[in-house]
Write an enzyme that holds these catalytic residues in place. Structure first.
Site, PDB file in Angstrom:
ATOM      1  N   GLN A  79      80.603 -37.910 -22.834  1.00  0.00           N
ATOM      2  CA  GLN A  79      80.657 -39.362 -22.965  1.00  0.00           C
ATOM      3  C   GLN A  79      81.633 -39.982 -21.962  1.00  0.00           C
ATOM      4  OE1 GLN A  79      78.897 -41.630 -24.475  1.00  0.00           O
ATOM      5  NE2 GLN A  79      77.500 -40.100 -25.311  1.00  0.00           N
ATOM      6  N   SER A  80      81.791 -39.361 -20.822  1.00  0.00           N
ATOM      7  CA  SER A  80      82.741 -39.857 -19.827  1.00  0.00           C
ATOM      8  C   SER A  80      82.353 -41.238 -19.290  1.00  0.00           C
ATOM      9  CB  SER A  80      82.791 -38.851 -18.664  1.00  0.00           C
ATOM     10  OG  SER A  80      83.370 -39.456 -17.523  1.00  0.00           O
TER      11      SER A  80
END
Ligand SMILES: *Cc1c(COP(=O)(O)O)cnc(C)c1O
Length: 340
Positions: A79-80
């Site tokens: 989920q960067s």
């Protein structure tokens, strides 16, 4: 001091607004009066590319273009925000993007939040189990760089969070902008606060304040890793910056930055209920959306510290909202309390 910046590609909507959080300051009548809270809206740098990473990427992609790269490779969690912003920037500029993401591999099947946007932007995604990623990241990045070279492409590898000497320019200029906003509002903040995840935002802010001779303490709320880790990381990035750009004769040891690692909770991407409640409070009281991985955790820490009297004596605090909205949605199950 006049700073000579390297080239950048203009992608962010700047300057971002600086806004007071007066309903919040009023609702929390802090024991000693308390400072006025402000928020620098870097969640508004753009819509899809939103957040702090865009300021860094403006300088990084300019260097990529100068080096005739046609591909960007970068890395981070599933989920960067940094990977999502890079994927979109690549699409916008016609550069291929290869993302090297940290598992769990089975979660990568759920297209949600930032990961969904990575795919929408047409990025290539490779997911590795956390243990392997931690062990082998440098060789994984080399592997992908060689993979593209073999196909006749030239790839620039961007480190985690875009935090290196090039990315530092993003918040060096961000600090200049922030200080100018504050002057326009007629104050000088005593403290600037932000979430710290790879150290580049905080290091850039601290360097910017130092070069402007502003006596402002920049405090980062760590969302992973210890204060000692971030102090060392920031010091080495700043030393590298100073040496490479041969800019101002700075002594990295004199650039003061505090890291508070008391509020990271169970670890990166993991938060406890009080953080989710703080996110709810800010949304309902100020119409401001925080995320559970970075800004929610950091702001929760700041509110706790304010209640403990940590910022006693200061008149104005500026919290830098570094974005992260897309990271809220994969955490939906932690907001069950809203339904009761
Ligand atoms: C990456 C990120 C941060 C941390 O910034 P660093 O420069 O990596 O320390 C803070 N907030 C959000 C929303 C981020 O995506």
């Amino acid at each position: 001091m006049k700073i000579k910046y390297p080239p950048k590609v203009s992608l962010a909507q700047l300057p971002t607004p600086l806004q007071p959080l007066d309903r919040l300051s009023e609702a929390f009548s802090f024991p000693y009066g308390g400072p006025r809270l402000w928020v620098k809206r870097d969640d508004l740098t753009e819509t899809a590319m939103s957040g702090n990473k865009l300021r860094k990427l403006e300088f990084i992609v300019a260097a990529a273009q100068q080096q005739h790269c046609d591909t960007l490779i970068t890395c981070g969690g599933l989920q960067s925000n940094h990977c999502r912003a890079t994927a979109l920037v690549g699409a916008r500029l016609g550069l291929q993007v290869q993302l090297v993401l940290r598992g769990p591999v089975e979660s990568a099947a759920a297209l949600d939040g930032n990961l969904l946007v990575d795919y929408l932007a047409g990025a290539e995604v490779a997911v590795y189990p956390a243990a392997q990623y931690q062990r082998e990241l440098p060789s994984l990045l080399r592997h992908w760089q060689q993979h593209y070279a073999a196909k006749g492409h030239r790839a620039l590898c961007i480190p985690t969070g875009g935090s290196d000497r090039l990315g530092l320019w993003g918040y060096l200029s961000g600090a200049e902008e922030l200080l100018s906003d504050c002057r326009q509002h007629g104050f000088n903040p005593e403290h600037i606060l932000c979430a710290t995840g790879s150290g580049g935002t905080q290091a850039g802010l601290a360097l910017g304040c130092y070069l402007q001779s502003a006596e402002i303490l920049v405090t980062g709320y760590a969302v992973c890793d210890s204060a000692a880790y971030f102090q060392a990381k920031m010091r080495s990035d700043l030393a590298d910056w100073a040496q490479h750009y041969n800019a101002a004769p700075i002594d990295p040891k004199r650039i003061e930055a505090t890291v508070n690692d008391q509020y990271m909770g169970p670890g990166y991407g993991l938060a406890e209920e009080p953080v989710y409640r703080t996110i709810t409070t800010l949304a309902s009281l100020e119409g401001l959306l925080l995320d559970p991985v970075y800004t929610g955790k950091a702001f929760h820490g700041l509110l706790q510290d304010l209640q403990l009297g940590c910022y006693r004596g200061s008149k104005n605090l500026v919290f830098v909202h570094t974005g992260g909205h897309f990271g809220l949605f994969p955490h939906r199950q932690n907001f069950d309390f809203l339904l009761n």
